[in-house]
Design an enzyme around this catalytic site. Structure first.
Site, PDB file in Angstrom:
ATOM      1  N   ASN A 206       0.850  -1.189   0.000  1.00  0.00           N
ATOM      2  CA  ASN A 206       0.000   0.000   0.000  1.00  0.00           C
ATOM      3  C   ASN A 206       0.883   1.235   0.000  1.00  0.00           C
ATOM      4  OD1 ASN A 206       0.364   1.012   2.842  1.00  0.00           O
ATOM      5  ND2 ASN A 206      -0.347  -1.071   3.255  1.00  0.00           N
ATOM      6  N   ASP A 275      -4.903  -6.145   5.373  1.00  0.00           N
ATOM      7  CA  ASP A 275      -5.970  -6.926   6.010  1.00  0.00           C
ATOM      8  C   ASP A 275      -6.034  -8.338   5.432  1.00  0.00           C
ATOM      9  OD1 ASP A 275      -7.025  -4.920   7.755  1.00  0.00           O
ATOM     10  OD2 ASP A 275      -7.735  -3.878   5.957  1.00  0.00           O
ATOM     11  N   PRO A 300      -3.599 -11.356  10.758  1.00  0.00           N
ATOM     12  CA  PRO A 300      -4.008 -11.068  12.144  1.00  0.00           C
ATOM     13  C   PRO A 300      -4.259  -9.575  12.311  1.00  0.00           C
ATOM     14  CG  PRO A 300      -1.692 -11.783  12.036  1.00  0.00           C
ATOM     15  CD  PRO A 300      -2.237 -11.867  10.638  1.00  0.00           C
ATOM     16  N   PHE A 323      -4.973   4.056  14.593  1.00  0.00           N
ATOM     17  CA  PHE A 323      -5.373   4.983  13.546  1.00  0.00           C
ATOM     18  C   PHE A 323      -6.559   4.336  12.829  1.00  0.00           C
ATOM     19  CE2 PHE A 323      -2.289   8.456  12.543  1.00  0.00           C
ATOM     20  CZ  PHE A 323      -1.471   8.288  13.651  1.00  0.00           C
ATOM     21  N   LYS A 341     -12.214  -2.284  18.571  1.00  0.00           N
ATOM     22  CA  LYS A 341     -10.850  -2.779  18.830  1.00  0.00           C
ATOM     23  C   LYS A 341     -10.424  -2.520  20.274  1.00  0.00           C
ATOM     24  CE  LYS A 341      -9.394  -2.647  13.999  1.00  0.00           C
ATOM     25  NZ  LYS A 341      -8.253  -2.821  13.108  1.00  0.00           N
TER      26      LYS A 341
HETATM   27  O1  PMT Z   1       2.720   6.347   6.289  1.00  0.00           O
HETATM   28  P1  PMT Z   1       2.148   7.660   5.766  1.00  0.00           P
HETATM   29  O2  PMT Z   1       2.373   7.836   4.282  1.00  0.00           O
HETATM   30  O3  PMT Z   1       2.614   8.827   6.577  1.00  0.00           O
HETATM   31  O4  PMT Z   1       0.554   7.566   5.915  1.00  0.00           O
HETATM   32  C1  PMT Z   1      -0.033   7.599   7.175  1.00  0.00           C
HETATM   33  C2  PMT Z   1      -1.241   6.645   7.280  1.00  0.00           C
HETATM   34  C3  PMT Z   1      -2.339   7.138   6.348  1.00  0.00           C
HETATM   35  C4  PMT Z   1      -0.834   5.222   6.882  1.00  0.00           C
HETATM   36  C5  PMT Z   1      -1.689   6.669   8.787  1.00  0.00           C
HETATM   37  O5  PMT Z   1      -2.007   8.001   9.131  1.00  0.00           O
HETATM   38  C6  PMT Z   1      -2.871   5.771   9.026  1.00  0.00           C
HETATM   39  O6  PMT Z   1      -4.026   6.146   8.860  1.00  0.00           O
HETATM   40  N1  PMT Z   1      -2.575   4.515   9.465  1.00  0.00           N
HETATM   41  C7  PMT Z   1      -3.578   3.458   9.657  1.00  0.00           C
HETATM   42  C8  PMT Z   1      -3.857   2.782   8.334  1.00  0.00           C
HETATM   43  C9  PMT Z   1      -4.800   1.622   8.490  1.00  0.00           C
HETATM   44  O7  PMT Z   1      -4.406   0.490   8.279  1.00  0.00           O
HETATM   45  O8  PMT Z   1      -5.995   1.933   8.940  1.00  0.00           O
HETATM   46  P2  PMT Z   1      -7.191   0.842   9.207  1.00  0.00           P
HETATM   47  O9  PMT Z   1      -8.380   1.671   9.432  1.00  0.00           O
HETATM   48  O10 PMT Z   1      -7.220  -0.171   8.119  1.00  0.00           O
HETATM   49  O11 PMT Z   1      -6.746   0.110  10.549  1.00  0.00           O
HETATM   50  C10 PMT Z   1      -7.172   0.518  11.841  1.00  0.00           C
HETATM   51  C11 PMT Z   1      -6.082   0.277  12.865  1.00  0.00           C
HETATM   52  O12 PMT Z   1      -5.844  -1.124  12.982  1.00  0.00           O
HETATM   53  C12 PMT Z   1      -4.748   0.913  12.523  1.00  0.00           C
HETATM   54  O13 PMT Z   1      -4.174   1.384  13.720  1.00  0.00           O
HETATM   55  C13 PMT Z   1      -3.929  -0.256  11.971  1.00  0.00           C
HETATM   56  O14 PMT Z   1      -2.535  -0.079  12.227  1.00  0.00           O
HETATM   57  C14 PMT Z   1      -4.499  -1.427  12.748  1.00  0.00           C
HETATM   58  N2  PMT Z   1      -4.445  -2.716  12.014  1.00  0.00           N
HETATM   59  C15 PMT Z   1      -5.067  -2.868  10.812  1.00  0.00           C
HETATM   60  C16 PMT Z   1      -5.055  -4.089  10.180  1.00  0.00           C
HETATM   61  C17 PMT Z   1      -4.374  -5.162  10.797  1.00  0.00           C
HETATM   62  N3  PMT Z   1      -4.307  -6.357  10.199  1.00  0.00           N
HETATM   63  N4  PMT Z   1      -3.771  -4.992  11.982  1.00  0.00           N
HETATM   64  C18 PMT Z   1      -3.804  -3.790  12.610  1.00  0.00           C
HETATM   65  O15 PMT Z   1      -3.251  -3.639  13.701  1.00  0.00           O
END
Ligand code: PMT
Length: 411
Positions: A206, A275, A300, A323, A341
């Site tokens: 990504n 994911d 996971p 995030f 979460k």
């Molecule tokens: O790296 P940059 O270019 O500076 O960009 C920053 C960013 C956009 C990546 C960052 O600000 C951001 O939003 N990060 C979270 C991206 C994300 O995966 O979001 P999500 O909504 O899909 O996941 C929610 C949370 O679960 C996140 O904290 C993620 O780290 C966590 N997660 C997600 C999937 C997974 N399998 N395990 C996780 O722990």
């Protein structure tokens, strides 16, 4: 003691820079003054030389100045580049990447933080060109000491007067000697993307650059925390003073994070974790047919696992920050994610625009906790990191001794 390069440019406020240099020195810093040619029309280099006890650099091509490519040598040895006064001209040159004198070259060559104290006529200050250039510089991480209002040397009354030297010195001090508010704390941060292999030569990834997570790690380290940064593949340098753990896939990130949570006061998951991961082919997939169908399996969910294990009694003192990258109903969806979460704070990140979120210098987010929301308008990721850690610091004492995980909620 920090080494500070003080850039002095050609404005009437240059005389105040003398007092600024003295104040920085009194605060224990080693000050090297760099003057533009115009600045020397207002104050003589000898004045600064007597105060700082260093040769004042006034030109790119002075005899001796190029023996060790001085702007590069100085650029790599300073802890801060402060420019006071900063004229509209130098602000424009910095923004435009022009390198026609020593100070401009120093700006381009250094990786030290940059602090500007602008001073100019009110109309010049208000001009779109100047404000646009300042936005560009802020977006690159420069801090600004706003000019004061009052009677200007040109006879006008309004904003544009150089901030007073004690204010400039205090702003410089805040950068080179930040309060060690996280001293004794351990902060675990994840940043960057994950790469999931399709076969031995291809992967799914990504657009995360790592900047957001790295900014949080850098700021936590500046505040005195011991920081572990678990990073997916990125092209950016590791922040100073941070223990960097490099991983590639979501599974590797899961292993690296979960095995390091014990003892962490705070976990910040800024990484963009895949994911789903393809079922990896043992050999290179041959190109036969117009379509290729990939079968993928769930990875996971690291953050969700941390939340549920904490709710079950593990790591009761660890504050969890996630995030949420969303493209619609950003705050509502992020709030749901926080509850689902079981984390304390979620950073809702609208990633639908080109100017924020993935692979940008700036970000605009909403911080969501049980006790309310804070909306942060578009700003450099370093500033977003500061705001996140300010909020984290306010939550930390409350958690000490009594874990207060967010209530679990279904979707
Ligand atoms: O790296 P940059 O270019 O500076 O960009 C920053 C960013 C956009 C990546 C960052 O600000 C951001 O939003 N990060 C979270 C991206 C994300 O995966 O979001 P999500 O909504 O899909 O996941 C929610 C949370 O679960 C996140 O904290 C993620 O780290 C966590 N997660 C997600 C999937 C997974 N399998 N395990 C996780 O722990």
């Amino acid at each position: 003691m920090s080494k500070i390069a003080l850039g002095v440019t050609g404005g009437i406020g240059a005389y105040k820079a003398v007092e600024g240099a003295r104040g920085l020195q009194k605060a224990g810093h080693d000050v090297v003054v760099v003057m533009t040619r115009a600045a020397t029309e207002f104050v003589g280099p000898l004045t600064f030389e007597a105060i700082t006890r260093h040769r004042v650099i006034t030109g790119q091509f002075e005899p001796g100045a190029n023996a060790d490519i001085e702007h590069i040598a100085l650029a790599s040895s300073i802890d801060l580049l402060l420019v006071a006064p900063a004229t509209a001209n130098i602000i424009g040159k910095f923004a435009g990447g022009i390198a026609d004198d020593f100070l401009c070259s120093l700006y381009l060559a250094t990786r030290a933080p940059v602090l500007l104290a602008p001073a100019m006529n009110s109309n010049m200050w208000a001009h779109d060109a100047v404000q646009g250039n300042l936005r560009t510089l802020r977006a690159r991480g420069a801090a600004i000491v706003e000019p004061g209002e009052g009677f200007l040397a040109c006879g006008w009354v309004g904003p544009g007067r150089l901030a007073e030297p004690p204010e400039i010195v205090a702003a410089a001090e805040a950068i080179v000697r930040p309060a060690q508010t996280l001293s004794g704390r351990h902060v675990l941060v994840s940043g960057g993307p994950t790469y999931e292999d399709i076969d031995p030569v291809r992967f799914v990834g990504n657009r995360s650059s790592g900047r957001m997570g790295y900014a949080v790690a850098a700021e936590a380290a500046r505040r005195g925390a011991s920081v572990t940064l678990v990073s997916g593949p990125t092209q950016i340098p590791a922040p100073e003073g941070v223990d960097l753990v490099r991983v590639r896939s979501a599974r590797e990130m899961h292993e690296a994070v979960v095995s390091r949570v014990a003892g962490a006061d705070v976990v910040v998951m800024a990484a963009a974790v895949a994911d789903y991961a393809p079922i990896r082919a043992a050999g290179k997939i041959a190109k036969d047919g117009d379509e290729l169908v990939l079968r993928m399996t769930r990875t996971p969910d690291i953050l969700a696992e941390l939340g549920s294990r904490r709710a079950a009694g593990e790591w009761p003192r660890t504050l969890l920050v996630g995030f949420a990258a969303e493209t619609s109903d950003v705050v509502a969806r992020a709030g749901d994610k926080r509850r689902r979460k079981q984390v304390d704070l979620i950073v809702a990140n609208d990633v639908s625009g080109d100017d924020r979120g993935f692979d940008t210098e700036e970000n605009a987010v909403t911080l969501i906790a049980a006790d309310g929301e804070d909306e942060l308008t578009l700003r450099p990721k370093a500033d977003v990191a500061r705001a996140i850690l300010d909020r984290v610091e306010r939550m930390l004492p409350r958690l000490a001794g009594t874990a207060q995980p967010a209530a679990a909620g279904g979707e």
